[in-house]
Design an enzyme around this catalytic site. Structure first.
Site, PDB file in Angstrom:
ATOM      1  N   HIS A 207       0.793  -1.228   0.000  1.00  0.00           N
ATOM      2  CA  HIS A 207       0.000   0.000   0.000  1.00  0.00           C
ATOM      3  C   HIS A 207       0.826   1.278   0.000  1.00  0.00           C
ATOM      4  O   HIS A 207       0.276   2.370  -0.053  1.00  0.00           O
ATOM      5  CB  HIS A 207      -0.964   0.023   1.184  1.00  0.00           C
ATOM      6  CG  HIS A 207      -0.253   0.268   2.490  1.00  0.00           C
ATOM      7  ND1 HIS A 207       0.449  -0.709   3.139  1.00  0.00           N
ATOM      8  CD2 HIS A 207      -0.129   1.383   3.244  1.00  0.00           C
ATOM      9  CE1 HIS A 207       0.968  -0.205   4.251  1.00  0.00           C
ATOM     10  NE2 HIS A 207       0.639   1.064   4.333  1.00  0.00           N
TER      11      HIS A 207
HETATM   12  C1  UD1 Z   1      -2.296   5.310   5.987  1.00  0.00           C
HETATM   13  C2  UD1 Z   1      -1.001   5.811   6.595  1.00  0.00           C
HETATM   14  C3  UD1 Z   1       0.079   4.743   6.448  1.00  0.00           C
HETATM   15  C4  UD1 Z   1      -0.399   3.410   6.977  1.00  0.00           C
HETATM   16  C5  UD1 Z   1      -1.678   3.032   6.263  1.00  0.00           C
HETATM   17  C6  UD1 Z   1      -2.235   1.706   6.671  1.00  0.00           C
HETATM   18  C7  UD1 Z   1      -0.515   8.230   6.446  1.00  0.00           C
HETATM   19  C8  UD1 Z   1       0.256   9.237   5.710  1.00  0.00           C
HETATM   20  N1  UD1 Z   1      -0.500   6.988   5.909  1.00  0.00           N
HETATM   21  O1  UD1 Z   1      -2.093   5.166   4.585  1.00  0.00           O
HETATM   22  O2  UD1 Z   1       1.222   5.145   7.165  1.00  0.00           O
HETATM   23  O3  UD1 Z   1       0.591   2.431   6.757  1.00  0.00           O
HETATM   24  O4  UD1 Z   1      -2.634   4.063   6.555  1.00  0.00           O
HETATM   25  O5  UD1 Z   1      -3.418   1.457   6.001  1.00  0.00           O
HETATM   26  O6  UD1 Z   1      -1.104   8.526   7.460  1.00  0.00           O
HETATM   27  N2  UD1 Z   1      -9.452   4.541   2.055  1.00  0.00           N
HETATM   28  C9  UD1 Z   1     -10.634   3.868   2.053  1.00  0.00           C
HETATM   29  N3  UD1 Z   1     -11.170   3.502   3.254  1.00  0.00           N
HETATM   30  C10 UD1 Z   1     -10.573   3.799   4.439  1.00  0.00           C
HETATM   31  C11 UD1 Z   1      -9.376   4.519   4.415  1.00  0.00           C
HETATM   32  C12 UD1 Z   1      -8.807   4.867   3.231  1.00  0.00           C
HETATM   33  O7  UD1 Z   1     -11.210   3.581   1.017  1.00  0.00           O
HETATM   34  O8  UD1 Z   1     -11.111   3.431   5.496  1.00  0.00           O
HETATM   35  C13 UD1 Z   1      -8.835   4.909   0.760  1.00  0.00           C
HETATM   36  C14 UD1 Z   1      -9.188   6.293   0.312  1.00  0.00           C
HETATM   37  O9  UD1 Z   1      -9.312   6.281  -1.048  1.00  0.00           O
HETATM   38  C15 UD1 Z   1      -7.958   7.096   0.683  1.00  0.00           C
HETATM   39  C16 UD1 Z   1      -6.857   6.068   0.489  1.00  0.00           C
HETATM   40  O10 UD1 Z   1      -7.434   4.835   0.862  1.00  0.00           O
HETATM   41  O11 UD1 Z   1      -7.794   8.210  -0.086  1.00  0.00           O
HETATM   42  C17 UD1 Z   1      -5.657   6.344   1.317  1.00  0.00           C
HETATM   43  O12 UD1 Z   1      -6.013   6.515   2.687  1.00  0.00           O
HETATM   44  P1  UD1 Z   1      -5.071   7.390   3.664  1.00  0.00           P
HETATM   45  O13 UD1 Z   1      -5.590   7.334   5.047  1.00  0.00           O
HETATM   46  O14 UD1 Z   1      -4.827   8.719   3.068  1.00  0.00           O
HETATM   47  O15 UD1 Z   1      -3.688   6.663   3.583  1.00  0.00           O
HETATM   48  P2  UD1 Z   1      -3.298   5.119   3.590  1.00  0.00           P
HETATM   49  O16 UD1 Z   1      -2.752   4.782   2.263  1.00  0.00           O
HETATM   50  O17 UD1 Z   1      -4.396   4.262   4.143  1.00  0.00           O
END
Ligand code: UD1
Length: 362
Positions: A207
């Site tokens: 991821h």
């Molecule tokens: C975040 C953390 C990362 C961690 C990871 C574990 C930061 C910068 N990154 O990354 O360190 O390893 O979590 O998962 O804080 N999304 C969903 N559902 C959710 C959450 C996210 O669909 O419940 C999707 C959304 O499209 C979102 C994307 O995932 O834009 C990324 O989510 P985000 O929280 O920005 O970062 P992660 O890649 O999950």
């Protein structure tokens, strides 16, 4: 009565919050523990299932920030968390890990003069293109108590000029949860339910933006997984971010022979990790869990903020270099992987040490 706030936010935080909430609850006559969920992760499989399985009390407050750009997400958390802090005036805020909520929560609290403890302090990948590295650097430079998971983290903080009396080696909090959940994980019978055999499949998670947001990098890794899948079944628990990118870059076709799963709840994931031949990952948590379990781990990154998993554990860094990944995999197939050992203080008692530290301080 002291008021302590635990900040929960994203999937990798929940297993770190759970043992702290449980340990603080033992002292509920002296400490009021308030759980704030920032809402960074919000899907059932990315958040709620962890609260249920790990028996974390429901959050007292949900800031519901959701997804967004880094600045949007960080800014929203700070604005909403500051309001909450002004109202509640806690004595201590505890943040864990390295997600945007960790840094945002720390900034908001420290600026109000509220003490902050960072659990998992002192980890560095030395790669400032990683959002988490920035979060770690900012958090550690302003937090009041830096609670570290391994000795290398203490040394790193001292090198950065942090006062020694702020640094406390407490151990790895994630392992508290892993140890507690082993039986529940076994009882899920998850790998059997997927029709898999122990040590006959490879567990994959990906991821990191550097691996999945770049089309060429993602394609390279998916192709390597395709090659591996010809000898051992590849079981890929797909993060929502990665799922979107596979569709956007039209890579679903080349991934079609892999067993693609939606994000997997904690106990089921631990069941898969305990029984796989090896993991291929870019997650920090899985590097640590495999080291604890003695399971080989190939990390498709060039660096790790958890070097102890390489120097003492079962982890090897390959970057996303096809040859290096395949060579590592061959070595595992041949049974020639290093054995590794469990690092000191990865013993299931970290939350106990943290709470004891704060009780004796007062
Ligand atoms: C975040 C953390 C990362 C961690 C990871 C574990 C930061 C910068 N990154 O990354 O360190 O390893 O979590 O998962 O804080 N999304 C969903 N559902 C959710 C959450 C996210 O669909 O419940 C999707 C959304 O499209 C979102 C994307 O995932 O834009 C990324 O989510 P985000 O929280 O920005 O970062 P992660 O890649 O999950």
């Amino acid at each position: 009565m002291k008021k302590i706030v635990l900040v929960a936010a994203a999937r990798p935080n929940f297993m770190k919050i759970a043992p702290l909430a449980r340990e603080l609850h033992k002292h509920k006559d002296q400490v009021q523990c308030i759980i704030v969920h920032t809402g960074q992760h919000y899907d059932v499989n990315m958040s709620d299932s962890f609260f249920t399985q790990l028996e974390i009390p429901a959050p007292d407050v949900n800031l519901e920030v959701g997804s967004g750009s880094h600045a949007e997400q960080t800014g929203q958390i700070m604005i909403k968390f500051e309001k909450f802090l002004l109202q509640e005036k806690p004595d201590l805020v505890i943040v864990v890990g390295d997600v945007n909520s960790t840094m945002a929560g720390t900034l908001a609290a420290v600026k109000l003069g509220i003490k902050v403890a960072h659990v998992e302090a002192g980890l560095r990948s030395f790669d400032r293109t990683m959002p988490e590295e920035i979060n770690r650097l900012v958090t550690d430079s302003i937090a009041d108590y830096l609670l570290t998971p391994s000795k290398d983290a203490n040394e790193q903080l001292l090198k950065e000029g942090i006062a020694e009396d702020k640094i406390v080696f407490v151990g790895n909090i994630m392992i508290d949860t892993l140890v507690r959940q082993m039986d529940a994980a076994r009882q899920t019978l998850y790998y059997e339910r997927l029709g898999l055999k122990p040590r006959e499949y490879v567990l994959v998670t990906l991821h990191r933006p550097s691996n999945v947001d770049d089309k060429d990098n993602l394609e390279t890794i998916i192709k390597v997984l395709g090659t591996i899948n010809k000898s051992k079944k590849v079981v890929f628990a797909v993060h929502p971010r990665t799922r979107k990118k596979l569709a956007e870059y039209k890579l679903e076709g080349i991934a079609k022979d892999l067993l693609l799963l939606d994000p997997v709840p904690y106990n089921e994931m631990l069941n898969l990790t305990m029984n796989c031949l090896c993991a291929i990952t870019d997650s920090g948590g899985i590097q640590e869990e495999t080291t604890y379990l003695g399971v080989p781990c190939i990390t498709v990154r060039n660096n790790t903020e958890r070097p102890v998993t390489v120097t003492e554990g079962t982890n090897v860094l390959t970057g996303n270099n096809t040859d290096m990944v395949l060579k590592a995999f061959e070595k595992i197939l041949a049974g020639k992987w290093k054995k590794g050992k469990i690092p000191y203080y990865w013993d299931g008692k970290t939350a106990e040490r943290i709470v004891a530290y704060f009780r004796h301080k007062n």
